[in-house]
Enzyme design. Structure first.
Site, PDB file in Angstrom:
ATOM      1  CD1 TRP A 205      -2.830   1.571   0.668  1.00 31.13           C
ATOM      2  CD2 TRP A 205      -1.376   2.399   2.144  1.00 31.13           C
ATOM      3  NE1 TRP A 205      -3.241   2.843   0.983  1.00 31.13           N
ATOM      4  CE2 TRP A 205      -2.370   3.371   1.894  1.00 31.13           C
ATOM      5  CE3 TRP A 205      -0.343   2.705   3.037  1.00 31.13           C
ATOM      6  CZ2 TRP A 205      -2.361   4.619   2.513  1.00 31.13           C
ATOM      7  CZ3 TRP A 205      -0.336   3.941   3.650  1.00 31.13           C
ATOM      8  CH2 TRP A 205      -1.349   4.885   3.391  1.00 31.13           C
ATOM      9  CG  ASP A 372     -13.089   9.401  -2.075  1.00 37.24           C
ATOM     10  OD1 ASP A 372     -13.028   8.548  -1.172  1.00 37.24           O
ATOM     11  OD2 ASP A 372     -12.479   9.282  -3.169  1.00 37.24           O
ATOM     12  CG  ASP A 373     -15.392   6.416   2.556  1.00 38.74           C
ATOM     13  OD1 ASP A 373     -16.601   6.257   2.762  1.00 38.74           O
ATOM     14  OD2 ASP A 373     -14.502   5.731   3.092  1.00 38.74           O
ATOM     15  NE  ARG A 449     -10.073   2.926   5.426  1.00 33.29           N
ATOM     16  CZ  ARG A 449     -10.638   3.714   4.538  1.00 33.29           C
ATOM     17  NH1 ARG A 449     -11.423   3.220   3.596  1.00 33.29           N
ATOM     18  NH2 ARG A 449     -10.426   4.997   4.560  1.00 33.29           N
ATOM     19  CE  LYS A 482     -11.093   6.628  -5.149  1.00 34.45           C
ATOM     20  NZ  LYS A 482     -10.519   7.718  -4.339  1.00 34.45           N
ATOM     21  CD1 TRP A 483     -15.310  -1.310  -6.989  1.00 35.02           C
ATOM     22  CD2 TRP A 483     -16.897  -1.451  -8.531  1.00 35.02           C
ATOM     23  NE1 TRP A 483     -15.856  -2.560  -6.907  1.00 35.02           N
ATOM     24  CE2 TRP A 483     -16.830  -2.677  -7.842  1.00 35.02           C
ATOM     25  CE3 TRP A 483     -17.824  -1.308  -9.560  1.00 35.02           C
ATOM     26  CZ2 TRP A 483     -17.651  -3.754  -8.150  1.00 35.02           C
ATOM     27  CZ3 TRP A 483     -18.640  -2.386  -9.868  1.00 35.02           C
ATOM     28  CH2 TRP A 483     -18.557  -3.593  -9.160  1.00 35.02           C
ATOM     29  CG  ASP A 484     -11.687   2.465  -2.630  1.00 37.20           C
ATOM     30  OD1 ASP A 484     -10.781   1.640  -2.821  1.00 37.20           O
ATOM     31  OD2 ASP A 484     -11.528   3.526  -2.012  1.00 37.20           O
ATOM     32  CG  MET A 485     -12.185  -4.548  -3.394  1.00 36.22           C
ATOM     33  SD  MET A 485     -10.970  -5.455  -2.460  1.00 36.22           S
ATOM     34  CE  MET A 485      -9.583  -5.506  -3.577  1.00 36.22           C
ATOM     35  CB  CYS A 532      -9.927   2.944  -6.310  1.00 38.99           C
ATOM     36  SG  CYS A 532      -9.026   3.472  -4.842  1.00 38.99           S
ATOM     37  CG  ASP A 554      -4.957   5.312  -1.019  1.00 39.75           C
ATOM     38  OD1 ASP A 554      -5.615   5.719  -1.989  1.00 39.75           O
ATOM     39  OD2 ASP A 554      -5.430   4.565  -0.143  1.00 39.75           O
TER      40      ASP A 554
HETATM   41  C1  GLA Z   1      -9.146   4.254  -0.268  1.00 37.49           C
HETATM   42  C2  GLA Z   1      -8.909   4.988  -1.566  1.00 37.49           C
HETATM   43  C3  GLA Z   1      -8.845   6.468  -1.316  1.00 37.49           C
HETATM   44  C4  GLA Z   1     -10.141   6.923  -0.683  1.00 37.49           C
HETATM   45  C5  GLA Z   1     -10.398   6.127   0.585  1.00 37.49           C
HETATM   46  C6  GLA Z   1     -11.780   6.427   1.137  1.00 37.49           C
HETATM   47  O1  GLA Z   1      -8.048   4.368   0.585  1.00 37.49           O
HETATM   48  O2  GLA Z   1      -7.753   4.516  -2.196  1.00 37.49           O
HETATM   49  O3  GLA Z   1      -8.622   7.155  -2.517  1.00 37.49           O
HETATM   50  O4  GLA Z   1     -11.192   6.744  -1.592  1.00 37.49           O
HETATM   51  O5  GLA Z   1     -10.313   4.742   0.370  1.00 37.49           O
HETATM   52  O6  GLA Z   1     -12.049   5.705   2.274  1.00 37.49           O
END
Ligand code: GLA
Length: 752
Positions: A205, A372-373, A449, A482-485, A532, A554
């Site tokens: 990371w 974002d989040d 997390r 933005k599709w995160d994981m 992402c 990140d």
């Molecule tokens: C991950 C993404 C970041 C952001 C955070 C939000 O870390 O890589 O860009 O979107 O989640 O919780």
């Protein structure tokens, strides 16, 4: 058969198959005695002949042989196309099947072949494609197991315009009993020697895709993932380069896997110096019950050959992936300059704060605002709400719809963050469906997390998340997702699978992810997706089939990004590499770099901003306004041009790269110096890829130069120097993190 086929030549009598586009050749044959496949050659094109019998090497050696009385038939010594363990080959197999007796002995023998114009799609899986039948040809080799009713189908596609071979495998059970596939690689090639360096991309990371290069040793070397995602740790890629190969010259073979889950990229050098390269789903944590009448299709792998160094290899991957892996209307569209609020606000925002950032953004020329989040459930930190995809009205009283309207009214597009595969325990979703969380009943479930993973191997789970996302997308105008994981899967198991099928879990999970992507893309073709995974934890070709761009890391520090983006560019085109200008001191490493340095690094990707621009000084805003205008003027060149790496951040203090338009009339060159040097020597940067006879204007103020002289002699950095002592000693001139950017434009006039 085969008359109209231009790229696949077949010697019918000797059953030799030659795939060639006149730049590369890939050659194999059917062995006469046992009808297995023998690999003959892969590399720079060779002319076709009516027999390649002379390429077969056999030797009497002290070894086990397949046929009694024959002392040369040991598979241990034969270069193979798709090897099986047992029956005299002791090296790592490409396929391993457990039959009803419990044995794992297969013997696949040639049965027939089929040819296709173009490239058939792989159902439910990402893959490169052809748009026009003439641009690719596909060969299917059908082999049948001598001892069972399982057939093995090897697919090979050769492209007219790309020096790449696409391969995949399908197994079909035509028998009456189920068998278990314990390994099925997508590609395996036996090279005749071991004079290679093993190159791969590794990381963690915040430091993804660091390039590593080591001499190949005898035995097995591999990289891979059993984390449920391709991962930050290794990318599903490896290359074999000759030791003398550089960025600009020499031979290199690149292998890339179009898949987002567990993978193995492995090289085995045997005692006779034969190098077996293979790539596919990682056999650890994989098995597949193949019921009678069913088939199993592996994902696709790409093998590239370049005789022009690592840059040559990368350019083949870039072109192929940009044009024939990425799909949809965003493939060729200029990507919007975006601003993302994550590093500006983290979870702490309300509608007014978002609109304030958006107003400033619109004023500076930014085109897309990404929320974002933190906009859903009651998510004020990372302990809750994933899975409850309902807007948080305390933060956004007008809902996503209301906010999207206001953002659009400012002239910006609107994008939204989701993490569809995840579940927090503190949710309505978990209260209702605790068994949708991946877990082994009665055993510990680890968090990452504070979150857990939804069982995407179950279609009802995928359906439910689709419905929740669909409800938002159908109500509000959303232009980007933005599709995160944000975590890996540590206890792979599905309560919905029988015990003898638990080995299918990881693959079924990724198929579920692909299904959800596909449904959203089909219903909302205008949405631009960016994948992402805590940054670049799933930056792989599989994702690019659904999401044309991916957040590379990140880590937004400009110096760290030099390495991350340089490494990522080994395989992935600039049009896919998410890169943003962020605040200083940098949030990941605390470093303070100039705005110019951060901008020049972020330009080489899908450019955007990720900081609270409302707090910037007027001067910085003016600079950003100019930077954005520059980017818009040249973004087509950056997205579609040929990217060339010049100086590696893995080798020293300086990094340089450039991008050249296809017709070589334009280029942008960037140079970065991490630490300042005192009393510096004279320095030059030799360029590449320009048209030798063209005369180029460099920025507005530099002398005109010919392409050949820029290639042979290079840019002279001394041009930037001053002959005034007071200026030379000025403090602001002596600083770390220096950068230069040159725009080159060819004049019409050619060399006399
Ligand atoms: C991950 C993404 C970041 C952001 C955070 C939000 O870390 O890589 O860009 O979107 O989640 O919780």
């Amino acid at each position: 058969m085969g008359k109209n086929f231009k790229l696949i030549k077949i010697n019918e009598n000797t059953l030799e198959f030659h795939l060639t586009n006149e730049k590369v050749s890939y050659l194999f044959r059917v062995m006469e005695n046992n009808r297995q496949l023998e690999h003959l050659y892969f590399g720079s094109a060779i002319r076709h002949r009516h027999s390649f019998a002379y390429l077969t090497e056999r030797e009497v050696r002290p070894s086990n042989n397949m046929f009694e009385g024959d002392h040369t038939s040991s598979l241990e010594h034969i270069k193979q196309e798709y090897p099986v363990l047992g029956t005299t080959d002791f090296r790592y197999p490409a396929v391993r099947i457990r039959y009803s007796k419990g044995d794992r002995i297969s013997e696949f023998q040639f049965d027939t072949y089929r040819l296709y114009q173009g490239k058939p799609a792989l159902e439910g899986l990402p893959a490169v494609y052809s748009e026009d039948e003439r641009e690719a040809e596909t060969l299917e080799i059908v082999l049948k197991d001598a001892w069972s009713d399982v057939s093995l189908h090897l697919f090979y596609t050769i492209f007219r315009d790309y020096d790449a071979i696409a391969r995949s495998t399908k197994l079909i059970n035509n028998g009456e009993y189920a068998v278990y596939i314990e390994n099925a690689m997508s590609l395996s090639i036996d090279f005749p020697d071991s004079g290679f360096d093993f190159i791969h991309l590794n990381g963690a990371w915040a430091r993804e895709n660091h390039l590593e290069r080591n001499r190949l040793l005898t035995g097995i070397q591999s990289v891979g993932s059993v984390r449920g995602a391709s991962s930050h740790v290794h990318n599903p890629f490896m290359a074999l380069a000759r030791p003398e190969t550089t960025e600009h010259s020499g031979e290199v073979y690149g292998f890339s896997f179009i898949y987002s889950g567990n993978f193995l990229a492995q090289v085995e050098v045997d005692t006779y110096q034969v190098t077996r390269a293979m790539i596919g789903i990682h056999p650890l944590e994989f098995s597949w019950k193949l019921e009678p009448g069913k088939s199993f299709q592996t994902p696709e792998a790409i093998a590239v050959y370049s005789g022009h160094g690592l840059n040559g290899m990368s350019q083949i991957f870039h072109e192929l992936y940009r044009n024939r892996l990425v799909r949809g209307e965003w493939r060729n569209k200029e990507r919007p300059v975006l601003i993302n609020n994550w590093e500006a606000t983290y979870f702490d925002f309300n509608e007014e704060k978002i609109l304030e950032i958006a107003r400033n953004a619109a004023d500076l020329g930014i085109e897309l605002f990404v929320l974002d989040d933190g906009w859903f459930g009651h998510r004020d930190d990372d302990t809750s709400s994933l899975g409850d995809w309902f807007v948080n009205r305390n933060k956004l009283p007008n809902g996503i719809k209301g906010l999207a309207e206001k953002i659009h009214a400012l002239g910006l597009k609107f994008g939204l963050w989701f993490e569809p595969e995840m579940i927090s325990k503190d949710t309505k979703l978990f209260t209702k469906h605790p068994d949708w969380m991946i877990h082994v009943p009665g055993k510990r479930v680890s968090h990452g997390r504070n979150q857990f993973v939804l069982d995407f191997s179950r279609s009802e789970v995928v359906d439910h998340i689709f419905e929740l996302m669909d409800a938002i997308l159908s109500e509000a105008r959303i232009d980007y997702i933005k599709w995160d994981m944000n975590r890996y899967i540590s206890e792979p198991y599905s309560v919905a699978l029988p015990s003898d099928q638990q080995g299918e879990f990881f693959h079924r999970y990724i198929l579920g992810v692909y299904t959800l992507y596909e449904r959203l893309i089909q219903k909302y073709p205008h949405i631009l997706f960016e994948s992402c995974a805590g940054g670049g934890g799933r930056f792989d070709p599989g994702m690019l089939y659904y999401a044309p761009q991916a957040w590379a890391s990140d880590d937004t520090d400009a110096v760290e990004r030099l390495k991350i983006q340089y490494g990522t560019s080994l395989v992935y085109p600039l049009s896919s590499i998410g890169s943003h200008v962020s605040a200083v001191p940098n949030h990941q490493v605390g470093r303070i770099t100039s705005l110019q340095m951060r901008t020049n690094v972020a330009y080489f990707g899908t450019f955007g901003y990720e900081l609270d621009i409302t707090t910037l000084e007027a001067e910085e805003k003016e600079q950003i306004r100019r930077d954005i205008a520059f980017f818009k003027e040249h973004r087509k060149l950056i997205q579609e041009g040929r990217f060339i790496r010049l100086l590696s951040p893995f080798e020293g203090n300086e990094t340089a790269w450039m991008v050249v338009s296809e017709d070589r009339t334009e280029a942008i060159v960037a140079h970065f110096e991490v630490l300042a040097k005192p009393n510096r020597p004279y320095e030059r940067l030799r360029l590449q890829g320009l048209s030798e006879g063209k005369k180029y204007q460099i920025n507005e103020d530099k002398p005109l130069r010919y392409g050949d002289d820029l290639i042979q002699i290079g840019l002279l950095f001394g041009e930037n120097f001053t002959d005034r002592a007071d200026e030379y000693w000025a403090k602001e001139k002596r600083k770390d993190f220096n950068t230069r950017l040159y725009y080159l434009k060819a004049l019409d006039e050619e060399r006399e």
